[in-house]
Every structure is written in structure tokens, then in C-alpha cells.
Design a protein around this motif. Structure first.
Motif, PDB file in Angstrom:
ATOM      1  N   CYS A 593      -3.950   2.458  -0.287  1.00 47.93           N
ATOM      2  CA  CYS A 593      -3.273   2.985   0.894  1.00 47.93           C
ATOM      3  C   CYS A 593      -4.267   3.744   1.750  1.00 47.93           C
ATOM      4  O   CYS A 593      -5.027   4.581   1.243  1.00 47.93           O
ATOM      5  N   THR A 601       2.105   1.456  -2.502  1.00 46.00           N
ATOM      6  CA  THR A 601       3.481   1.167  -2.893  1.00 46.00           C
ATOM      7  C   THR A 601       4.117   0.323  -1.795  1.00 46.00           C
ATOM      8  O   THR A 601       3.466  -0.068  -0.825  1.00 46.00           O
ATOM      9  N   GLN A 602       5.413   0.075  -1.924  1.00 42.45           N
ATOM     10  CA  GLN A 602       6.116  -0.753  -0.944  1.00 42.45           C
ATOM     11  C   GLN A 602       6.165  -0.105   0.427  1.00 42.45           C
ATOM     12  O   GLN A 602       6.365  -0.777   1.443  1.00 42.45           O
ATOM     13  N   TYR A 603       5.953   1.232   0.469  1.00 45.84           N
ATOM     14  CA  TYR A 603       6.046   1.943   1.744  1.00 45.84           C
ATOM     15  C   TYR A 603       4.714   1.940   2.504  1.00 45.84           C
ATOM     16  O   TYR A 603       4.672   2.303   3.674  1.00 45.84           O
ATOM     17  N   CYS A 604       3.618   1.614   1.816  1.00 45.35           N
ATOM     18  CA  CYS A 604       2.289   1.710   2.431  1.00 45.35           C
ATOM     19  C   CYS A 604       2.015   0.466   3.279  1.00 45.35           C
ATOM     20  O   CYS A 604       1.722  -0.608   2.741  1.00 45.35           O
ATOM     21  N   ASP A 605       2.139   0.608   4.596  1.00 44.08           N
ATOM     22  CA  ASP A 605       1.958  -0.537   5.478  1.00 44.08           C
ATOM     23  C   ASP A 605       0.518  -0.689   5.967  1.00 44.08           C
ATOM     24  O   ASP A 605       0.140  -1.742   6.469  1.00 44.08           O
ATOM     25  N   ARG A 607      -3.293  -0.681   4.750  1.00 47.21           N
ATOM     26  CA  ARG A 607      -4.096  -0.738   3.530  1.00 47.21           C
ATOM     27  C   ARG A 607      -5.552  -1.053   3.859  1.00 47.21           C
ATOM     28  O   ARG A 607      -5.838  -1.720   4.859  1.00 47.21           O
ATOM     29  N   ASP A 621      -0.379   5.876  -8.177  1.00 47.02           N
ATOM     30  CA  ASP A 621       0.329   5.305  -7.038  1.00 47.02           C
ATOM     31  C   ASP A 621       0.382   6.305  -5.892  1.00 47.02           C
ATOM     32  O   ASP A 621       0.451   7.529  -6.105  1.00 47.02           O
ATOM     33  N   THR A 652      12.089   7.290   5.976  1.00 52.28           N
ATOM     34  CA  THR A 652      10.846   7.546   5.228  1.00 52.28           C
ATOM     35  C   THR A 652      10.000   8.569   5.980  1.00 52.28           C
ATOM     36  O   THR A 652       9.721   8.401   7.163  1.00 52.28           O
TER      37      THR A 652
END
Length: 772
Positions: A593, A601-605, A607, A621, A652
């Protein structure tokens, strides 16, 4: 015909006589052992056999060990014919020569013939005495002792090394270097012949004072050897046409500080084949001198360079001072081994220690905000803060605050032990007084220690102490694994990056230049400028400053030391060496991230790519993005305990440490935060209490005046508006979160407690002492 009984009696008496002589010889040898051998001068050469320096023997004489192999065979034969033709056959004494000398001297009633062998001459040189018959008996006794203890070759070496050649010069090699400034193998037949004539009368045949007498003696004595066929017609031309006069000069002195180190380590040696490479040494000296020329105009007078061969760990260049004989700039101070503040040069090793624990990778996010570290405010060099910064960027920019926070977490004592394991042993004596400031130069190390420690990086994490002498490649020292090859690779990748503020102007990315990884440092008060770096082949350390500890506002590692380091490494390294350290099999690439540098994680747009060790790096994580159940009007959020039938939407939000949020608030940076928790909820709040930034835990504070105050301050999340302060369970005050509170405590031990308006608590312990 001799009767058998008489023959038997004669043999028995002869045997008894010989036995008695042997017994007497043994008894006298025990009572009168051989005198100690004369000390030799120490001669030091470089790794290729080039002369560096020589030192007087302990008795003040130039007595350089001369091997029989160093002189031409013809000269050796003439010398033996002249002095002792039966040298290889007698036991130290030639009875025939003794009888002949007694008869000739008796007839002439004066000394006209000698009977001294080479071994007897050695005995006389070891114990100089008047020439009497009694002393001649002592020489005979000593010669027998010498022959028993030493081989003929060893005796010949002693003789060649000790024969007097005028003034305080003894031995052929000493005379060759001092009179002719040349090794023995380069002398012509006339010069070599002079060297075996001078011992006959050293005071009257000394070539620098009595050249005419020596030339006459040479021509007279040469006739005999030419007649005997030991010299050819061509030799005779050289013998007659070569002058005998010389001008005695001082021996050359290269790498004087280095040679002094050798002398102190190898006091009893006669020759040391050092690790130094004279070509690289001269290159470093010239570059240092050129570099210091403009700096001297600014009041910066000294510099030092150390270069280590990465493959062998041999020191190939050692410049302890620019000019050894320059008293004005204290040139005899060896800056390579001087204890100096290292500035920021220890920071890569703190990274190494954290990478070994699996807690750090190049893209780990570090906190860079104002920090009160154990009583002093930690600041970056440029006075600015970045809030959050990647680890590789923090090291390239040499930021102080992230390093101090990191050292606080890892422990000063543990880090000091780690540094000692990679050769920075000067810290052992300082360990009791080391603090967090050591990572920004608050300790003392030497250039030798730093350079040796950095050489562990191109070696894949293996530390080997550097050596001063040349070793055979089959007997190279085995090092100690102090950190992994993965750690070495990641740090090398960071230090060889080009996006950094300390990149000197002479650093150019070119196909003809090697890849260089380096770190600079500047000590407090600007007394020391450092640059330590390495290529695939060499590790080099540079220090620039004043040996008298005088500071100068111009002294900065990136300006005063880094350009010289780059010039040196570019000059001695192969340009085709682009890879310093190949990527080990343990190194891999992963996505992390961009906000935290942790596993996404699924929230990290957003990278990015990061190196990591497959066996060491711990998996964490990302915890920046969190979901909240927010009321429809967005004014509060619900927890599972108070959600009930309330309508909500999932939002979020990014959660960051309270110190970062407070910093962003002070600089006016907007950051969306979660709304306050439902005020009607009766659940106790979980999580950590306020972060107390002042005072520091377990610290002693000294108060020098009644007007001096102690500062209480803490940071919390943006959902906290108030702090409540207590000292020793006594209420002090309620103030706005992040606001400073000034108090005057009594002397002694105290416990400070801070509560936030959610009921969460933090505390620190401290001691107050008055020194008024």
C-alpha cells in the motif's frame, strides 16, 4: 709399525680429550651463551614489492636484512673468495689459516696475515673487542657456537646484513639504498665491487666522503680478480669508467601514517609485505591534496582516506593526513584512527538491524513529525518535516527524526551491540553514556571502523576486519555473518539511488563509470564531514575537517567529502562494474500500500512495488483504511453496541497516528476524519490513550532555576478535544488536546497521567532534580 697397545692408548686418550673438549664447550656455552643478534631495520613494501619506507634498527643503525639471493652470484663468489674461500667446508674455524697466520705473523713479528673466517667476523661484529690473542680465542669459541646453531646460508645472510659500510650503515642492502638509491639487483659491477671493498676500511673508503680513495682501491684490487677470470673484459671497462663518488640521501617515505601502523604492529620483523597498493595510494593522495586546496582557503585544513579491497579485505590505500611533515596543520595526527563524531553515517546500520528483525523494507512508511526525544527536540537537518516518508527516501535524505524514532523503538544498547559486532568497537567504552543522539553523531568512531563496517555491505553482510599485510588468496580470512545478503542488497539499492540531496556535482550517470553506493554525514558543530561508499571492487571512506576540532560553517558531508569519495572510486574502480551486489535468491518483489508500505488490503487502491526478504520480512496488513457506520447526516458514527435501528451508511476513513494528525493540523493540511462516536452510547472506548510527547518516560530532568518550567504535552486523534492532566494522582488542569501545560514540580520521582475526553489514559514516570 706402531705397537697395537700404543695405538689403542693413543685412541683412548684422543677420545677422552675430545670428550673433555665437548664437555667444556657445552659448559662454557651454558655459562656464556651467544649474545643476542643485532636488530634489523624494518623495511616495508607494497603488495607488488614496491619500496614504501624503512626504519632504523633499535640501536640507531641502518641494518637492512640482506638475503644471499639478493646479490648476483658472481659477487657472492668474489666475496667468499676474498673473505673465506673454505666457508662452506669448515666448522667456523679454519685450522690451516690459523697455523699459517701464526707462522707469518711470528716471522714478521707483527700482524701481516689474518685467519678470521666469515663466521668469526660475525662473532666479532656481535661482540666488538680489541684484537688480542685472548679475544681471538673468544671469537673461535663464538664461531663454533654460531655454526652449531645456524646454517651456512643463515650465517652468510648475517654477514651480508652486518658488514660495516661507513657511518651508521651496515649491510649491503642498506648501503645500496642509501648510497645509490637503488636495490642491489640494479647496481653495476663497479658499484657492487665497491660494496665488498668498503668493509676493509669503512672510515677511509666511504663513497660519499672518500670517493677518490675508493676508486684507487677498486682499480688496484680489480686487477687480481680480472687476472683470476672472475671479471670479464667488459666488466673491466665498467670498473674503470664508473665513478666511485655518491651523494647519500634519505630513503623515500611513502604512506607514512600507514607505515607507522605497520611498525607498531610488527616491531620484531625485518621486512613486511604490506597490503598497500602504491599506485592507488598515490592516486588517493593526489586527489585529497587537490580537493583540500580550495577548502584550506575556507579554514578547513585536514582530510583522510581509507580504501579496502572488497575481495581480500586488504587495505590498499591509507592516507592519514595530507602532508605528514606539515606542522602548521598538525600533519602527524593520524585522522584514520582518530575518534570523531560520525554524523549520519551510522543510519544504514540501524536500517540493517531493523531489516534483520523483519520490521523494515525500502517502502515502509516512517513518521517524520516534531519529536521530543528524551529531553531534546529531534529535528531534521533542514528544519522541515514530511509527516510520512518512505524508508528509502528517509535514508537518502538523511532525515533525523524517523531515525531517532526507530532507534527509540529498537533500543540504544541493542543497537550499540550490533555496531560492535561489525567492528565499531570504540563504542564499547562509550556504551554507558550513549543515548538516542548516537544515530545523528552523538558518539565517537574512527574512519577505519566506519569504512570496515561499510565493507560488509558489498560482501553480502559478512564482516571481516581489514588487514594491513598481504595474504595469499588461499589463506584469506573468514568473516562473520552479521546480517543477511537480502539486507545488504536492499540497503545497497537505497544508497546507490540517484534521487538524493547529497549527490555531488561530479557524480554522473555514465556507461564509463562504476555504480557507487554511498552515505554522507556531518557532525554537530560542523567539525566533521564524512562520505563512506563502495563499488563492487572497493570500499572507501573519506573524512574532511580540522584535527584540532575547530568547526566551520562550510563543512558539510555532501560538499566537503562526497565529491572526493566519488572521484576516488571512479578513479580506481572498473567502469564496467555496474552491479555492486547481485540480488540474492531470498529477495523478491511485492505490491504494498502506498499509504503505509504494508501488505495491501481490499481498501488499498494505490499500490507500489517494494523489495522484501521472503524469509525475514514480517507480514503486516495495512491498517490505514477502516470502515465506519456513519449516520445519514454524517455527524456521528455508530458502534455495534449503539447501532440498533439507526440508519447508516458505510464510509471508509484513513486513520493515522495522533502525532501525524496534530502535525497536519499545525501546518493547515486538511484530512478527512471520522465523525465523533455516538454521544448517547454508554460503551467504554477501546484503544490507546493520548501519546505523551513531553515529558519522556523514565527520564531525569535537571532544573536550574525557580523560573524554569516542565512542559506537559500530548497528542490524540482528531475526535479528542480535551486532555486532563494529573501528577502523582493530584489533578492539575484540563486543557485543549495538543496544548502545552507548564508546571513547576517538586524534586523527586513523579508519575504524570493524561486522560482524554473518552476516558483513555496514558502515563509516564520521571525524576526531577534541582541543581540551583
Amino acid at each position: 709399525m706402531v705397537p697395537p697397545i700404543l695405538l689403542k692408548t693413543f685412541v683412548r686418550r684422543l677420545s677422552i680429550g675430545i670428550l673433555l673438549c665437548v664437555i667444556l664447550f657445552i659448559m662454557f656455552s651454558i655459562l656464556f651463551p651467544l649474545p643476542p643478534m643485532k636488530p634489523y631495520s624494518l623495511i616495508i613494501d607494497d603488495r607488488h614489492g614496491q619500496f614504501l619506507q624503512a626504519f632504523l634498527a633499535r640501536d640507531g643503525v641502518w641494518r637492512i636484512r640482506t638475503s644471499p639471493d639478493e646479490i648476483p652470484e658472481k659477487l657472492k663468489n668474489i666475496l667468499i673468495q676474498k673473505e673465506d674461500r673454505f666457508f662452506y667446508y669448515h666448522p667456523g674455524v679454519n685450522p690451516v689459516s690459523i697455523v699459517r697466520a701464526l707462522i707469518q705473523n711470528g716471522r714478521a713479528r707483527k700482524r701481516v696475515s689474518g685467519a678470521s673466517t666469515i663466521t668469526m667476523q660475525i662473532a666479532r661484529m656481535l661482540e666488538p673487542k680489541k684484537r688480542t690473542y685472548l679475544n681471538k680465542l673468544v671469537e673461535i669459541f663464538r664461531a663454533l657456537q654460531l655454526e652449531i646453531r645456524y646454517s651456512k646460508r643463515e650465517l652468510l645472510e648475517m654477514y651480508l646484513s652486518m658488514i660495516p659500510l661507513g657511518s651508521n650503515i651496515e649491510g649491503l642492502k642498506s648501503a645500496s639504498l642509501l648510497y645509490y638509491q637503488s636495490p642491489l639487483e640494479r647496481l653495476n659491477v663497479a658499484q657492487l665491487f665497491d660494496l665488498i671493498l668498503i668493509p676493509n676500511d669503512p672510515n677511509n673508503l666511504q663513497p660519499d666522503k672518500k670517493s677518490e680513495e675508493l676508486l684507487r682501491e677498486r682499480k688496484q684490487k680489480a686487477l687480481e680478480w680480472i687476472a683470476n677470470g672472475l671479471y670479464s673484459q667488459q666488466d673491466s671497462i665498467v670498473l674503470w669508467n664508473t665513478g666511485a663518488g655518491v651523494c647519500r640521501t634519505q630513503l623515500p617515505k611513502y604512506a607514512q601514517q600507514f607505515c607507522l601502523r605497520i611498525k607498531n604492529q610488527y616491531r620484531d620483523e625485518s621486512i613486511v609485505h604490506s597490503s598497500l597498493d602504491l599506485k592507488i595510494q598515490k592516486c588517493a593522495e593526489v586527489l585529497l591534496s587537490n580537493h583540500l586546496r580550495p577548502w584550506k582557503l575556507k579554514g578547513v585544513n585536514n582530510g583522510a582516506v581509507l580504501i579496502i579491497d572488497n575481495r581480500t579485505k586488504e587495505i590498499v590505500a591509507y592516507v592519514g593526513t595530507e602532508k605528514f611533515d606539515d606542522d602548521a596543520s598538525q600533519g602527524q595526527v593520524d585522522a584514520v584512527k582518530a575518534l570523531r563524531s560520525p554524523g549520519s553515517t551510522l543510519k544504514p546500520f540501524l536500517y540493517a538491524a531493523q531489516m534483520e528483525k523483519g520490521e523494515l523494507t525500502p517502502k515502509t512508511r516512517l513518521l517524520d513529525t516534531p519529536y521530543d526525544a528524551e529531553g531534546f527536540l529531534a529535528e531534521n537537518y533542514d528544519g522541515t518535516y514530511s509527516g510520512l516518508v518512505y524508508a528509502d527516501e528517509a535514508l537518502r535524505r538523511s532525515l533525523n527524526v524517523p531515525m531517532i524514532r526507530m532507534l527509540k523503538g529498537s533500543g540504544v544498547s541493542e543497537f550499540a551491540d550490533f555496531l560492535c559486532s561489525i567492528g565499531i568497537t570504540s563504542l564499547k567504552a562509550q556504551k554507558h553514556k550513549l543515548g538516542l543522539s548516537m544515530i545523528v553523531g552523538g558518539c565517537g568512531v574512527t574512519l577505519e571502523e566506519l569504512t570496515a563496517a561499510y565493507s560488509a555491505f558489498p560482501a553480502g553482510g559478512i564482516f571481516t576486519p581489514p588487514t594491513f599485510v598481504k595474504h595469499d588468496t588461499s589463506t584469506l580470512q573468514k568473516g562473520v555473518k552479521v546480517f543477511s545478503s537480502s539486507t545488504a542488497f536492499m540497503i545497497t539499492d537505497i544508497l546507490s539511488g540517484l534521487n538524493r540531496p547529497d549527490l555531488p556535482n561530479n557524480f554522473e550517470s555514465s556507461m564509463n563509470l562504476p555504480t557507487v553506493a554511498f552515505k554522507t554525514g556531518t557532525s554537530y558543530g560542523r567539525r566533521d564531514a564524512w562520505a563512506i561508499g563502495y563499488t563492487a571492487e572497493y570500499t572507501a571512506g573519506v573524512w574532511v575537517g580540522n584535527v584540532n576540532q575547530k568547526g566551520n560553517p562550510e563543512i558539510v558531508g555532501s560538499k566537503a567529502a562526497a565529491p572526493l569519495l566519488i572521484d576516488i572510486l571512479n578513479s580506481i574502480s572498473s567502469g564496467h562494474q555496474k552491479v555492486i551486489l547481485p540480488a540474492p535468491s531470498d529477495i523478491a518483489i511485492r505490491e504494498v500500500c502506498a499509504k503505509s508500505g504494508l501488505a495491501p488490503t481490499q481498501y488499498c487502491d494505490h499500490r507500489i512495488i517494494d523489495y522484501y526478504s521472503q524469509t525475514q520480512t514480517l507480514h503486516h496488513d495495512c491498517d490505514i483504511d477502516k470502515e465506519y457506520l456513519v449516520s445519514m447526516d454524517g455527524k456521528k458514527y455508530f458502534c455495534p453496541s449503539c447501532l440498533g435501528d439507526n440508519k447508516y451508511r458505510i464510509v471508509t476513513f484513513e486513520e493515522y497516528p495522533p502525532e501525524l494528525l496534530s502535525f497536519w493540523e499545525t501546518i493547515g493540511q486538511k484530512h478527512a476524519v471520522a465523525p465523533p462516536h455516538n454521544p448517547e452510547c454508554s460503551r467504554l472506548f477501546a484503544g490507546d490513550g493520548p501519546t505523551i510527547t513531553s515529558p519522556s518516560n523514565e527520564m531525569t530532568y535537571y532544573i536550574a532555576s525557580k523560573k524554569q518550567k516542565l512542559v506537559l504535552q500530548a497528542c490524540s486523534g482528531l475526535d479528542v478535544t480535551e486532555h486532563i492532566w494529573y501528577m502523582d494522582n493530584r489533578y492539575l488542569k484540563r486543557n485543549r488536546a495538543g496544548e502545552k501545560l507548564f508546571i513547576t514540580p517538586r524534586e523527586g520521582d513523579h508519575v504524570v497521567i493524561c486522560l482524554d475526553d473518552k476516558g483513555r489514559m496514558s502515563k509516564v514516570k520521571l525524576t526531577v532534580k534541582y541543581i540551583m
